[in-house]
Design an enzyme around this catalytic site. Structure first.
Site, PDB file in Angstrom:
ATOM      1  N   ASP A  33       0.853  -1.186   0.000  1.00  0.00           N
ATOM      2  CA  ASP A  33       0.000   0.000   0.000  1.00  0.00           C
ATOM      3  C   ASP A  33       0.885   1.232   0.000  1.00  0.00           C
ATOM      4  OD1 ASP A  33      -3.252   0.367   0.767  1.00  0.00           O
ATOM      5  OD2 ASP A  33      -2.003   2.139   1.078  1.00  0.00           O
ATOM      6  N   THR A 121     -13.146  -2.642  -8.958  1.00  0.00           N
ATOM      7  CA  THR A 121     -14.295  -2.491  -9.859  1.00  0.00           C
ATOM      8  C   THR A 121     -13.962  -1.443 -10.915  1.00  0.00           C
ATOM      9  OG1 THR A 121     -15.776  -3.105  -8.098  1.00  0.00           O
ATOM     10  CG2 THR A 121     -16.750  -1.947  -9.955  1.00  0.00           C
ATOM     11  N   GLU A 153     -19.237  -6.137   2.913  1.00  0.00           N
ATOM     12  CA  GLU A 153     -18.510  -5.731   4.117  1.00  0.00           C
ATOM     13  C   GLU A 153     -19.168  -6.347   5.349  1.00  0.00           C
ATOM     14  OE1 GLU A 153     -17.691  -1.539   4.506  1.00  0.00           O
ATOM     15  OE2 GLU A 153     -17.102  -1.467   2.412  1.00  0.00           O
ATOM     16  N   LYS A 202     -20.008  -7.788 -12.461  1.00  0.00           N
ATOM     17  CA  LYS A 202     -19.939  -7.044 -11.203  1.00  0.00           C
ATOM     18  C   LYS A 202     -20.940  -5.876 -11.203  1.00  0.00           C
ATOM     19  CE  LYS A 202     -18.419  -4.983  -7.546  1.00  0.00           C
ATOM     20  NZ  LYS A 202     -17.627  -5.207  -6.413  1.00  0.00           N
ATOM     21  N   PHE A 247     -32.420  -8.502  -0.020  1.00  0.00           N
ATOM     22  CA  PHE A 247     -32.331  -7.117  -0.494  1.00  0.00           C
ATOM     23  C   PHE A 247     -33.708  -6.508  -0.702  1.00  0.00           C
ATOM     24  CE2 PHE A 247     -27.920  -6.082  -0.695  1.00  0.00           C
ATOM     25  CZ  PHE A 247     -27.397  -7.325  -0.400  1.00  0.00           C
ATOM     26  N   ALA A 250     -36.890  -2.494   3.507  1.00  0.00           N
ATOM     27  CA  ALA A 250     -37.104  -1.058   3.328  1.00  0.00           C
ATOM     28  C   ALA A 250     -36.265  -0.302   4.358  1.00  0.00           C
ATOM     29  CB  ALA A 250     -38.583  -0.742   3.515  1.00  0.00           C
ATOM     30  N   GLY A 251     -35.867   0.912   4.033  1.00  0.00           N
ATOM     31  CA  GLY A 251     -35.057   1.665   4.995  1.00  0.00           C
ATOM     32  C   GLY A 251     -34.725   3.049   4.486  1.00  0.00           C
ATOM     33  N   CYS A 258     -19.925   0.416  -2.544  1.00  0.00           N
ATOM     34  CA  CYS A 258     -20.201  -0.260  -3.823  1.00  0.00           C
ATOM     35  C   CYS A 258     -21.475   0.196  -4.536  1.00  0.00           C
ATOM     36  CB  CYS A 258     -20.258  -1.765  -3.605  1.00  0.00           C
ATOM     37  SG  CYS A 258     -18.629  -2.496  -3.436  1.00  0.00           S
ATOM     38  N   LYS A 318     -24.120   0.350   7.322  1.00  0.00           N
ATOM     39  CA  LYS A 318     -24.922  -0.815   7.712  1.00  0.00           C
ATOM     40  C   LYS A 318     -24.295  -1.362   8.987  1.00  0.00           C
ATOM     41  CE  LYS A 318     -22.390  -4.311   5.136  1.00  0.00           C
ATOM     42  NZ  LYS A 318     -22.438  -5.432   4.200  1.00  0.00           N
TER      43      LYS A 318
END
Ligand code: UDX
Length: 434
Positions: A33, A121, A153, A202, A247, A250-251, A258, A318
């Site tokens: 890195d 990606t 994640e 993807k 998936f 609701a929220g 991503c 999340k």
């Protein structure tokens, strides 16, 4: 055959998980890195991010896992270079591939390189450009593959080792075979294809998942307007095996590193090809509106935010992660401040945050302290701690027991019985009976 020497470029979520999992599978891995501090933490036995099981995996496989900032040291003996660097969005909506080009620039010192594999990606067509750049740099004999990641994640280690599929895109059968062999020991099917298709898988997978989330949020809005209960609706819809229950929660909308980025990238990719991808544009728009709609509903209930205090329960995009990238919490905090509210916030994992809107919020060590004296509280992240909270104590410490449950985490009847005015997504508001 057997174990390989792999150089992983990028020690972010994807690079670290990839490196640690390949070390677990028996390969010799060096992770590189550009950030000194990040590498120093890793060399000191620490892990700079929170990801379930990652620290243990790194510790258990330490003898096959090294960390460096030196690109030459990383590539010198590598047989495979894995590119896991970030590809941020440019003002035109394209992906900034400069970090990928930098990796390619450091390959000249490699003595045993057989393949370059891109996990970052990227827009469809990137592989062809990388291949051409490798050819003009004299790397004709080095194979190229796209190997997109589908890890979520919080469960990335699990997803890497037990994936639904490993997608390998390469135009060269030997490279496909090599990358497939690297995954020996991974519990999931390998799907082989050309480079462009692998890049598209993807984007298409994430776009479809994001579409399910936005679709559910649209249905939730209609439920609010008509008196239906989105949880009941979705519970029954999801029993259709052709649709499945995933998936469809609701929220406050999707966030993270991503979905927002990939859905915009797909829209930009289509636009660049002269095609208006209206469905994905709507998915993005619904998601942008979702946290704003929540704030508007709360504003109407409260009669304005000026001079009020609002508790934000959860900041991560999340539960199970310390990641705040594109989190609805940031939009909500910023909107509340624009409306004149003071914010008290709590999150069990997110570390101290600089900059707006967070620098002018009060960080609290527990949900109850965040709600102390608040005029309203918003459940922003579905942390299990909130499910287990003594909400009767919360009602007692708040100036007014008003809760907006942005994740439909709690039971409306129970919250009403405690005395809350309880608002949620796609369900009728319950007014406290206590
Ligand atoms: C996602 C993909 O799942 C993964 O395959 C890809 O590699 C990266 O993007 P991640 O961003 O970690 O992973 O999170 P994920 O668990 O998929 O959730 C994405 C967002 O959608 C979160 O903000 C989540 O709260 C939201 N979401 C998810 C909903 O709002 N409702 C749902 O039903 C599911």
């Amino acid at each position: 055959m057997g174990n390989r020497r792999i150089a992983v470029f990028g020690a972010g979520y994807i690079g670290l998980v990839t490196g640690a999992c390949f070390a677990k599978l028996g390969h010799e891995v060096v992770v590189r890195d550009i950030q000194d501090e990040r590498i120093a933490v890793l060399r000191g036995g620490g892990v700079p991010i929170h990801e379930d099981g990652l620290a243990e995996l790194i510790a258990q496989n330490a003898e096959r896992l090294t960390f460096t900032v030196d690109a030459q040291e990383a590539v010198r003996d590598a047989e495979v270079v894995y590119v896991c660097v970030d590809t941020p969005t440019t003002p035109s909506g394209d992906a900034d591939l400069s970090r990928i080009w930098q990796v390619l620039d450091s390959l000249h010192g490699a003595r045993h390189l057989a393949a370059v594999v891109v996990k970052s990606t990227v827009p469809v067509g990137t592989g062809a450009r990388v291949r051409a750049a490798m050819d003009s740099a004299g790397l004709h004999a080095v194979g190229y593959a796209a190997n997109p990641e589908f890890t979520a994640e919080g469960r990335a280690v699990q997803d890497f080792l037990h994936p639904d599929r490993v997608v390998i895109g390469s135009d060269d059968p030997d490279t496909t075979k090599l990358v497939a062999q690297l995954h020996d020991g991974v519990d999931g099917p390998v799907v082989e294809m050309d480079v462009a298709s692998a890049e598209m898988v993807k984007l298409a997978a994430n776009a479809l998942l994001a579409t399910k989330v936005s679709f559910t949020n649209e249905i939730a809005t209609i439920c609010e307007a008509t008196g239906a209960d989105v949880e009941r609706v979705v519970g029954a819809v999801g029993l259709d095996h052709r649709l499945g229950p995933h998936f469809m929660r609701a929220g406050l909308g999707y966030g993270g590193s991503c979905f927002p980025k990939d859905s915009r990238a797909l829209r930009a990719l289509s636009g660049n090809a002269g095609y208006a991808f209206q469905l994905i544009s709507s998915v993005i728009e619904v998601n942008d509106l979702q946290p704003r709609r929540a704030i508007q509903r709360l504003k109407e209930e409260l009669g304005g935010f000026q001079g009020r205090t609002v508790a934000l329960l959860g900041m991560a995009f999340k539960a199970g992660t310390d990641d705040i990238r594109e989190a609805p919490s940031t939009i909500i905090a910023s909107r509340l401040q624009a409306e004149g509210a003071s914010i008290r916030c709590w999150d069990p994992l997110v570390r101290a945050l600089d900059g707006a809107p967070w620098s002018s919020t009060t960080r609290c060590p527990s949900p109850l302290e965040a709600m102390d004296g608040a005029d309203a509280a918003v459940v922003v992240t579905e942390w299990p701690q909130l499910q287990e909270l003594a909400w009767d104590e919360a009602a007692a410490v708040m100036r007014r027991p008003l809760l907006f449950d942005g994740r439909n985490l709690l039971d409306p009847v129970q919250m009403g019985a405690i005395g809350f005015t309880y608002m949620s997504v796609g369900r009728s508001t319950v007014r406290g009976t206590a």
